[in-house]
Scaffold this motif. Sequence first.
Motif, short mmCIF file in Angstrom:
data_model
loop_
_atom_site.label_atom_id
_atom_site.label_comp_id
_atom_site.label_asym_id
_atom_site.label_seq_id
_atom_site.Cartn_x
_atom_site.Cartn_y
_atom_site.Cartn_z
N TYR A 198 4.08 -11.14 -59.61
CA TYR A 198 4.33 -10.75 -60.99
C TYR A 198 3.29 -11.42 -61.87
CZ TYR A 198 9.07 -9.76 -59.23
OH TYR A 198 10.14 -9.31 -58.52
N GLY A 232 2.44 -12.92 -65.76
CA GLY A 232 3.28 -13.60 -66.72
C GLY A 232 3.80 -12.63 -67.77
N GLN A 253 4.24 -15.24 -60.81
CA GLN A 253 4.90 -15.60 -59.55
C GLN A 253 4.18 -14.88 -58.40
OE1 GLN A 253 9.29 -15.93 -59.28
NE2 GLN A 253 9.16 -14.32 -57.75
N LYS A 272 7.64 -18.99 -60.57
CA LYS A 272 7.74 -18.61 -61.98
C LYS A 272 8.29 -19.77 -62.80
CE LYS A 272 9.13 -14.48 -62.69
NZ LYS A 272 10.00 -13.28 -62.78
N GLU A 294 4.29 -5.93 -61.97
CA GLU A 294 4.60 -6.46 -60.65
C GLU A 294 4.03 -5.56 -59.58
OE1 GLU A 294 8.78 -5.74 -59.20
OE2 GLU A 294 9.11 -5.50 -61.37
#
Length: 252
Positions: free
Chosen positions: A100, A102, A110, A121, A243
């Motif tokens: 992912y 931010g 993450q 995260k 993502e």
Amino acid sequence: MIYVRRVGPLVLHTRQRNRKKLKFILMVAAFIISIGLVLKLLQINPEVTFSNLIERSVDEMHLVSSKPDKKIMEIKPDVPKAKCGLAKPCPAGGLAFKMYSGATNIVGPQICFDGKMLIQKETRGNWQGINIVVINEETGEHVKTGSFNMWTGKVEELIEFLNSIEDGSFVLIATFDDPSTKLNDEARALLAGLGSAFISKVGFRDNWIFVGGKKTLARVYFEQHMKNDRDTNKYDGWPEMIEMEGCIPRLR
């Protein structure tokens, strides 16, 4: 002189009727005793019902009369769980990843690789800028991680890190907040050399995630780019989080 007494038909019929009456009386007595035992059982255990008793009897008869099926008794092996929360496991030898970017300047990026959370995260302050995870293609092992702040940091540190990546390495990148203010042409060229098609377009507060490699046998590239545009942003000054997930084949 010997007298022989003959028994007439009337006497025989009378005995037969007596036997039938006795048999009937015994059957009635047995039925009454059975009813009494069942009622007593129901008083002892209120949860027991007539239907339960019948079902138990049928089940017991079935167990006695039927033989166990070996196929039914076989225990199926556990299905392997997919790593990093993927919907299904990767093909044999494949390496799972999920990542992912931010979100705004609050929720950090993450990166999960092969079931290991390499960048966790977090909130506020950590992992701002460009975050890079390096994986050895041959072993699938994590080599190193670098985080480079492109707002207050030095691009030279990013360039040095990119040049230190060895051949035969997978690279996973996720950005957070601003990835481009300090980014120069040399750094962009090095990132393009890892397989990025969007790095030339990455701008202020854009979200960008990327999977590539440096002279790897498996030439697999995954990439997403979300432009910072006030007309389309999910948040005031930032685009929405992006993502990406997938499997990297291992050819070694």
